[in-house]
Motif scaffolding. Structure first.
Motif, PDB file in Angstrom:
ATOM      1  N   VAL A  20       0.854  -1.182   0.000  1.00 21.51           N
ATOM      2  CA  VAL A  20       0.000   0.000   0.000  1.00 21.51           C
ATOM      3  C   VAL A  20       0.884   1.224   0.000  1.00 21.51           C
ATOM      4  O   VAL A  20       1.810   1.336   0.804  1.00 21.51           O
ATOM      5  CB  VAL A  20      -0.910   0.012   1.248  1.00 21.51           C
ATOM      6  N   PRO A  26      -5.844   3.368  -0.369  1.00 21.57           N
ATOM      7  CA  PRO A  26      -5.972   2.480  -1.518  1.00 21.57           C
ATOM      8  C   PRO A  26      -7.109   2.861  -2.452  1.00 21.57           C
ATOM      9  O   PRO A  26      -7.066   2.578  -3.635  1.00 21.57           O
ATOM     10  CB  PRO A  26      -6.225   1.111  -0.873  1.00 21.57           C
ATOM     11  N   SER A  27      -8.120   3.487  -1.914  1.00 16.81           N
ATOM     12  CA  SER A  27      -9.208   3.987  -2.748  1.00 16.81           C
ATOM     13  C   SER A  27      -9.474   5.416  -2.291  1.00 16.81           C
ATOM     14  O   SER A  27      -9.750   5.652  -1.131  1.00 16.81           O
ATOM     15  CB  SER A  27     -10.469   3.134  -2.558  1.00 16.81           C
ATOM     16  N   ALA A 553      -8.576  -0.472   3.478  1.00 13.31           N
ATOM     17  CA  ALA A 553      -8.779  -1.517   2.470  1.00 13.31           C
ATOM     18  C   ALA A 553      -9.614  -2.657   3.026  1.00 13.31           C
ATOM     19  O   ALA A 553     -10.515  -3.188   2.339  1.00 13.31           O
ATOM     20  CB  ALA A 553      -7.414  -2.036   1.989  1.00 13.31           C
TER      21      ALA A 553
END
Length: 745
Positions: A20, A26-27, A553
């Motif tokens: 990561v 991550p988003s 995540a």
């Protein structure tokens, strides 16, 4: 595709997880619906809120009377340091026209305005509490008398004491063109007298500076005060009472007490050629810093006040007037009165059972397995013994130690000196920039060097705040490194009142990392290939952000996701924003933050899943613990747990040498997570919830079904040692903690 991160769990198992990036979650989360100017609390106002919680303990009816007085005194001492450092810094910025906004968008001038409004309220509250405590103390036989309320029986003794002990060392000085205005040192107190000369009726003003070597209070002997009675009178009141002996031929028209606080921060130029000489000079300058606050009595003579303001260069906004006590911190002397009935029951910390089982051999106990010690419930003496035994052990070849604050009576320093005198290779990293301990640390450094210790002062622009002690020992299979990693200082006094963790290990990987960290500080050799430890300012921030991102995540994948932090301050904008992102992703975030917290919890569209509380009680919460659910329900053996020397502040993450230590041993992991951290989460008796408007409210209620509120300090004082045999040491074992207990709103 990025290589996976290898994460080692508490069971010692390794599992691959997607790599990561520390730069972004991550988003990418949805943009915050709350404007940036409304996302953070002001740091200085948050600190003042912390001191209000400390002050509230002085009104806590559950506490013995002298302990309440202690909290009042601490609130005064805290406030003095705040003025000398934080307010002084803002004043300097405002004077130089620096408009750099704080995290909440306020300019230095706007912050000063808000601070002074709050200070007036806190000062008034302090005086109200003092009046209540003073009355209660008198009822308990402890009398703090002013110059008007001394009993006749004590008059002769006090007069003799003034004549013999005070008069020879005080010096009255006229304030006129022929007598330059005297220098008033930082935290200095003085008296101004308005006098009329009887011979010609001319009026003059005289100043008496109260020597700092004198105590704040004089105690009248018991045989004079009366059986079971304690009578104190302040030095200032004593001088006022017998001032006529100083000024024969004058009529005293009035008098007034004042106290000065000065800018006490130390700024060191990065290009300083001789750090020791530079600090010695800076300490001298600090005593003569700009006046930041002037405290005076409410009925202070207007003409005398005008002279003070003019000569000290003080703006009226920096003047605090009170009709109560000046210098609340001085009440600490009264707290020392020998009245155990008015104090907490005496508490003796336990010596770690594991070390006892090894006949006191600390190294044998560590070789068996990793060991955690929880101060102050367990004795700091085991840390001292770690160094003492190394000093006399013929198989020990080297000791390396960081020293941030060691106190004035340090057994650790003496052990290091003994080790050097016994021929060991001893290296001590002494941090000169430890605020208000600079002078003491310079003395220790000189003493260590004379004994043959290699003394290093670390980086000019970074403080070495990590707490590490390394011992290298020659054994049958070669050299073995034993390490102590702490969350608190090597200070024997604070270790009795601060809650901290001491982690002992002989793990070779941690030993190699510790050696690299020491080489980084002593020789600027940036460590490569760290195996377990994360270091600030190199990668500690990134390590925590990676773990937060992994929780994000997990939440996005529908797995259990939770973050539990215990620290002293959270002020770093980047960390706060990432915790907001975690909340937005559905991660449950529970924070125990004793002091400053700039993060706003429970704000719709920003932090609905974040709760923050502060614990204030008999002991000062100081340990830093960071835990992540790691895809399992919290708390669990699969959680990732770290202890650290660092709080989540920009200075700790970017401008200090700090350590983040993973706890991988299963037993130690469970002790830190499911006893220490969980107990802090569950506490309700000493806890305050932080609300989204910045206010704090006591929890102070037992959840439904519990007979009494849970108190984490009481729990650890009355239950077995963490570093015991891995099981219960007393019949009945340790009461099992359940997460249900603490879920109060």
């Amino acid at each position: 595709m990025s290589s996976p991160n290898i994460v080692e769990t508490a069971n010692g198992e390794q599992s691959a997880q997607p790599a990561v990036s520390a730069a972004s979650p991550p988003s990418v989360p949805q943009p915050f619906s709350v404007p940036e100017s409304d996302r953070y609390f002001n740091r200085e106002l948050s600190w003042l809120a912390f001191n209000e919680r400390v002050l509230a303990e002085a009104f806590n009816q559950r506490y013995p009377l002298l302990e309440r007085l202690r909290f009042l005194s601490i609130s005064g001492s805290n406030l003095d340091e705040f003025m000398m450092i934080r307010v002084a810094g803002l004043v300097g910025q405002a004077q130089r026209g620096i408009d750099k906004p704080a995290i909440d968008g306020r300019s230095p001038t706007q912050q000063l305005t808000a601070i002074r409004e709050k200070l007036a309220s806190i000062s008034s509250r302090q005086q109200d509490i003092w009046l209540d405590l003073n009355t209660a103390l008198a009822e308990a036989g402890i009398h703090i008398a002013d110059e008007k309320r001394v009993e006749p029986a004590a008059h002769a003794w006090l007069e003799a004491f003034f004549r013999d002990e005070i008069l020879p060392i005080i010096t009255p000085q006229a304030l006129d063109p022929a007598h330059p205005f005297p220098f008033v040192h930082n935290e200095g107190m003085g008296l101004l007298f308005t006098l009329t000369r009887e011979a010609d009726r001319e009026q003059i003003i005289e100043m008496i500076l109260i020597p700092s070597a004198l105590p704040r209070f004089v105690r009248v002997p018991g045989d004079i005060a009366g059986a079971g009675e304690a009578v104190y009178i302040s030095i200032a009141s004593l001088i006022q009472r017998y001032a006529r002996k100083l000024f024969p031929g004058f009529t005293i028209e009035g008098d007034g007490l004042f106290r000065v606080l000065r800018d006490s921060d130390i700024e060191i130029e990065e290009e300083a050629e001789d750090l020791v000489r530079t600090f010695r000079s800076a300490i001298q300058r600090r005593r003569r810093g700009q006046v930041i606050q002037l405290e005076i009595e409410e009925d202070f003579d207007p003409k005398a006040e005008e002279i003070l303001l003019e000569q000290l260069g003080v703006h009226e906004a920096a003047v605090i007037k009170t009709d109560g006590m000046i210098g609340i911190d001085g009440l600490a002397e009264i707290v020392e009165e020998d009245r155990p009935d008015l104090k907490f029951d005496a508490y003796s910390p336990r010596y770690p059972e594991r070390v006892r089982e090894h006949d006191g051999d600390v190294f044998s106990a560590i070789r068996e397995k990793d060991m955690i010690v929880h101060h102050p419930y367990e004795s700091f003496e085991v840390v001292v013994d770690f160094i003492r035994q190394a000093a006399v052990d013929p198989d020990v070849v080297a000791i390396k130690q960081t020293l941030y604050r060691a106190g004035s009576q340090s057994a650790v320093i003496n052990a290091l000196i003994e080790a050097a005198e016994n021929g060991k290779s001893v290296t001590a990293v002494v941090e000169l920039k430890a605020r208000f301990d600079e002078e003491q640390n310079l003395k220790w450094a000189t003493k260590l060097e004379r004994a043959g210790v290699q003394v290093i002062y670390g980086f000019t622009d970074w403080k070495t705040h990590a707490k590490i002690s390394m011992v290298v020992r020659r054994e049958d299979k070669g050299f073995r490194t034993y390490c102590h990693f702490g969350t608190g200082n090597y200070h024997p006094v604070t270790a009795k009142i601060y809650t901290d963790m001491s982690f002992f290990t002989a793990d070779p990987k941690l030993g190699r990392d510790a050696a690299k960290m020491m080489n980084f500080v002593t020789g600027y050799v940036e460590p490569a290939g760290l195996e377990r430890i994360a270091l600030a300012p190199l990668n500690l921030r990134e390590r925590i952000l990676e773990r937060i991102d992994a929780e994000i995540a997990n939440a996005q994948e529908g797995k259990p996701a939770a973050i539990w932090f215990k620290c002293n301050q959270i002020t770093d904008k980047g960390m706060i924003d990432r915790l907001y992102a975690a909340s937005d992703a559905g991660v449950s975030v529970e924070l125990v933050v004793r002091g400053i917290c700039c993060l706003k919890p429970g704000v719709p569209g920003l932090s609905e899943n974040i709760r923050v509380k502060s614990i204030i009680g008999r002991f000062l919460e100081h340990s830093r613990i960071y835990a992540f659910a790691n895809g399992k329900p919290m708390p669990s053996p699969g959680a990732l747990v770290y202890i650290a020397s660092a709080d989540l502040m920009e200075r700790n993450l970017d401008r200090r040498v700090e350590t983040l230590i993973p706890i991988l041993n299963r037993t130690v992991h469970d002790q830190v997570l499911q006893q220490v951290l969980l107990a802090n989460m569950l506490d309700v008796e000493q806890s305050w919830w932080l609300h989204s408007d910045g206010s704090y409210a006591r929890v102070d209620q037992a959840p439904e079904g519990d007979s009494k509120p849970f108190n984490c300090h009481r729990y650890f004082m009355t239950n077995p040692s963490l570093s015991g045999r891995g099981g219960a040491l007393e019949a009945g074992g340790v009461p099992k903690l359940s997460l249900r207990k603490g879920r109060a709103g």
